[in-house]
Design a protein around this motif. Structure first.
Motif, PDB file in Angstrom:
ATOM      1  N   GLY A   1       6.154  18.461   2.833  1.00 16.28           N
ATOM      2  CA  GLY A   1       6.942  17.235   2.817  1.00 16.28           C
ATOM      3  C   GLY A   1       6.641  16.466   1.546  1.00 16.28           C
ATOM      4  N   SER A   2       6.639  15.157   1.640  1.00 17.30           N
ATOM      5  CA  SER A   2       6.379  14.316   0.467  1.00 17.30           C
ATOM      6  C   SER A   2       5.089  13.538   0.642  1.00 17.30           C
ATOM      7  CB  SER A   2       7.542  13.348   0.237  1.00 17.30           C
ATOM      8  OG  SER A   2       7.693  12.468   1.342  1.00 17.30           O
ATOM      9  N   SER A   3       4.530  13.113  -0.475  1.00 14.67           N
ATOM     10  CA  SER A   3       3.316  12.300  -0.441  1.00 14.67           C
ATOM     11  C   SER A   3       3.357  11.306  -1.591  1.00 14.67           C
ATOM     12  CB  SER A   3       2.052  13.158  -0.536  1.00 14.67           C
ATOM     13  OG  SER A   3       2.066  13.931  -1.719  1.00 14.67           O
TER      14      SER A   3
ATOM     15  N   SER B   1       5.826  18.732  -1.487  1.00 21.56           N
ATOM     16  CA  SER B   1       5.052  19.958  -1.284  1.00 21.56           C
ATOM     17  C   SER B   1       5.857  20.938  -0.441  1.00 21.56           C
ATOM     18  CB  SER B   1       3.737  19.629  -0.564  1.00 21.56           C
ATOM     19  OG  SER B   1       3.119  20.786  -0.062  1.00 21.56           O
ATOM     20  N   THR B   2       5.907  22.195  -0.890  1.00 19.08           N
ATOM     21  CA  THR B   2       6.547  23.258  -0.122  1.00 19.08           C
ATOM     22  C   THR B   2       5.649  24.494  -0.146  1.00 19.08           C
ATOM     23  OG1 THR B   2       7.775  24.004  -2.080  1.00 19.08           O
ATOM     24  CG2 THR B   2       8.895  22.443  -0.602  1.00 19.08           C
TER      25      THR B   2
ATOM     26  N   ILE C   1       0.847  -1.197   0.000  1.00 21.75           N
ATOM     27  CA  ILE C   1       0.000   0.000   0.000  1.00 21.75           C
ATOM     28  C   ILE C   1       0.879   1.242   0.000  1.00 21.75           C
ATOM     29  CG2 ILE C   1      -1.751   1.284   1.296  1.00 21.75           C
ATOM     30  CD1 ILE C   1      -2.373  -1.524   2.640  1.00 21.75           C
ATOM     31  N   CYS C   2       0.490   2.256  -0.763  1.00 24.42           N
ATOM     32  CA  CYS C   2       1.206   3.529  -0.715  1.00 24.42           C
ATOM     33  C   CYS C   2       0.310   4.604  -0.120  1.00 24.42           C
ATOM     34  CB  CYS C   2       1.689   3.945  -2.104  1.00 24.42           C
ATOM     35  SG  CYS C   2       0.407   4.578  -3.209  1.00 24.42           S
ATOM     36  N   GLY C   3       0.957   5.664   0.365  1.00 30.52           N
ATOM     37  CA  GLY C   3       0.201   6.763   0.950  1.00 30.52           C
ATOM     38  C   GLY C   3       1.123   7.758   1.627  1.00 30.52           C
TER      39      GLY C   3
ATOM     40  N   ASP D   1       8.609  23.189  13.862  1.00 27.51           N
ATOM     41  CA  ASP D   1       7.864  23.763  14.989  1.00 27.51           C
ATOM     42  C   ASP D   1       7.312  22.670  15.902  1.00 27.51           C
ATOM     43  OD1 ASP D   1       8.379  26.341  14.189  1.00 27.51           O
ATOM     44  OD2 ASP D   1       6.454  26.629  13.182  1.00 27.51           O
ATOM     45  N   GLY D   2       8.104  21.618  16.077  1.00 28.19           N
ATOM     46  CA  GLY D   2       7.722  20.549  16.991  1.00 28.19           C
ATOM     47  C   GLY D   2       6.758  19.529  16.441  1.00 28.19           C
ATOM     48  N   GLU D   3       6.335  19.702  15.177  1.00 28.51           N
ATOM     49  CA  GLU D   3       5.390  18.780  14.570  1.00 28.51           C
ATOM     50  C   GLU D   3       6.062  18.008  13.436  1.00 28.51           C
ATOM     51  OE1 GLU D   3       2.316  18.031  15.481  1.00 28.51           O
ATOM     52  OE2 GLU D   3       2.433  19.422  17.173  1.00 28.51           O
ATOM     53  N   PRO D   4       5.764  16.705  13.281  1.00 23.94           N
ATOM     54  CA  PRO D   4       6.368  15.914  12.201  1.00 23.94           C
ATOM     55  C   PRO D   4       5.844  16.330  10.839  1.00 23.94           C
ATOM     56  CG  PRO D   4       4.708  14.625  13.352  1.00 23.94           C
ATOM     57  CD  PRO D   4       4.864  15.887  14.130  1.00 23.94           C
ATOM     58  N   ILE D   5       6.726  16.302   9.852  1.00 30.53           N
ATOM     59  CA  ILE D   5       6.319  16.651   8.493  1.00 30.53           C
ATOM     60  C   ILE D   5       5.648  15.446   7.828  1.00 30.53           C
ATOM     61  CG2 ILE D   5       8.202  18.310   8.297  1.00 30.53           C
ATOM     62  CD1 ILE D   5       9.621  16.294   6.445  1.00 30.53           C
ATOM     63  N   ASN D   6       4.966  15.708   6.734  1.00 29.29           N
ATOM     64  CA  ASN D   6       4.362  14.625   5.956  1.00 29.29           C
ATOM     65  C   ASN D   6       5.441  13.868   5.189  1.00 29.29           C
ATOM     66  OD1 ASN D   6       1.813  15.295   6.820  1.00 29.29           O
ATOM     67  ND2 ASN D   6       1.295  16.492   5.006  1.00 29.29           N
ATOM     68  N   SER D   7       5.249  12.582   5.038  1.00 29.95           N
ATOM     69  CA  SER D   7       6.251  11.772   4.365  1.00 29.95           C
ATOM     70  C   SER D   7       5.594  10.641   3.585  1.00 29.95           C
ATOM     71  CB  SER D   7       7.232  11.180   5.386  1.00 29.95           C
ATOM     72  OG  SER D   7       8.239  10.429   4.748  1.00 29.95           O
ATOM     73  N   ALA D   8       5.995  10.477   2.318  1.00 27.38           N
ATOM     74  CA  ALA D   8       5.512   9.372   1.500  1.00 27.38           C
ATOM     75  C   ALA D   8       5.944   8.054   2.123  1.00 27.38           C
ATOM     76  CB  ALA D   8       6.058   9.493   0.082  1.00 27.38           C
ATOM     77  N   ALA D   9       5.061   7.055   2.047  1.00 22.47           N
ATOM     78  CA  ALA D   9       5.345   5.788   2.711  1.00 22.47           C
ATOM     79  C   ALA D   9       4.662   4.642   1.979  1.00 22.47           C
ATOM     80  CB  ALA D   9       4.859   5.833   4.160  1.00 22.47           C
ATOM     81  N   VAL D  10       5.128   3.440   2.275  1.00 20.82           N
ATOM     82  CA  VAL D  10       4.440   2.220   1.853  1.00 20.82           C
ATOM     83  C   VAL D  10       4.221   1.354   3.088  1.00 20.82           C
ATOM     84  CG1 VAL D  10       5.262   2.182  -0.527  1.00 20.82           C
ATOM     85  CG2 VAL D  10       6.640   1.098   1.266  1.00 20.82           C
TER      86      VAL D  10
END
Length: 260
Positions: free
Chosen positions: A145-147, A163-164, A98-100, A110-119
């Motif tokens: 981040g990435s998606s 995305s930036t 699965i991808c997402g 700012d203390g929050e995790p960025i988005n990251s593409a994953a399987v």
């Protein structure tokens, strides 16, 4: 007129009842929203689209449904205490990979995790696809981040983007799986005059990626990228055209001619 309307309503009601009764029609949970199906039709993935699932610009709760076995599993969930458990599914391969998009707790803004593409495996084991040579200093929001948006039928090619600028700038890319199981990032070319683009789909063999490009005047056009030679290796040189047979292969984006 009234009689005709009543007849139409009765017919629609009967049609709806027939669908519900059909053994081939399966109702999933009320909160489940399907978003993709594997090329062979065995797996369906989706999300919980309720507000409780929304966090950091993605839906963190997602499921996979095995059509052959009739089993549905919620593999990710919105857990503020451990955001590695969350993720928004967007595609599924014939082997159940699965991808997402998930959260990278190793990269914070700012203390929050960025988005990251994953399987994910169909059992829920997550792998972040990585950032390659991307300039991480361009990320100025945690929702950037990435998606990953689509995956090939064999599960070895994933299409996505970076995305930036709070989503204002999108750079299309792809990840391909190496023989050792690791993932390699490659940038997709764009036509002259394009300032960004987004991937939406990938062919079964991973050779063609579909999406759109955004031009300097902010107009959007559908586009195709021939991402690799059919049945061949992933190219290392990414340009904007394709040479003839026997030469170096360079992926190319193609956009339809403007009309009207």
């Amino acid at each position: 007129m009234k009689k005709h309307l009543l007849v139409m309503l009765a017919a629609l009601s009967a049609f709806s009842a027939d669908i519900q009764a059909d053994k081939g029609f399966t109702m999933l949970e009320e909160s489940a929203k399907g978003v993709a199906v594997s090329a062979g039709g065995q797996y369906v993935v989706g999300i919980n689209s309720s507000g409780d699932s929304w966090s950091g610009n993605i839906f963190m709760t997602s499921f996979v449904y095995d059509v052959s076995g009739g089993a549905m599993q919620w593999l990710t969930r919105n857990d503020n205490a451990d955001q590695t458990k969350g993720g928004e599914f967007s595609g599924v391969a014939d082997n159940g990979v699965i991808c997402g998009t998930s959260k990278d707790v190793g990269n914070l803004f700012d203390g929050e995790p960025i988005n990251s593409a994953a399987v994910w495996t169909k059992d829920g084991v997550r792998t972040l696809l990585g950032y390659g040579d991307f300039d991480m200093s361009k990320i100025t929001r945690s929702i950037d981040g990435s998606s990953a948006n689509a995956i090939s039928a064999d599960g070895k090619t994933v299409a996505g983007e970076f995305s930036t600028g709070n989503g204002a700038y999108l750079t299309p890319c792809m990840w391909t799986q190496n023989a050792d199981g690791s993932w390699q990032l490659s940038w997709l070319p764009m036509p002259e005059g394009a300032k960004g683009g987004q991937t939406k789909a990938v062919s079964a063999d991973g050779s063609v990626i579909g999406g759109y490009v955004r031009l300097s005047d902010n107009s959007k056009y559908p586009a195709l990228c021939e991402a690799r030679r059919r049945g061949g290796a992933i190219p290392g040189d990414y340009g904007t055209d394709q040479e003839g047979s026997g030469g170096d292969f360079r992926p190319s984006f193609r956009t339809p001619a403007r009309t009207g």
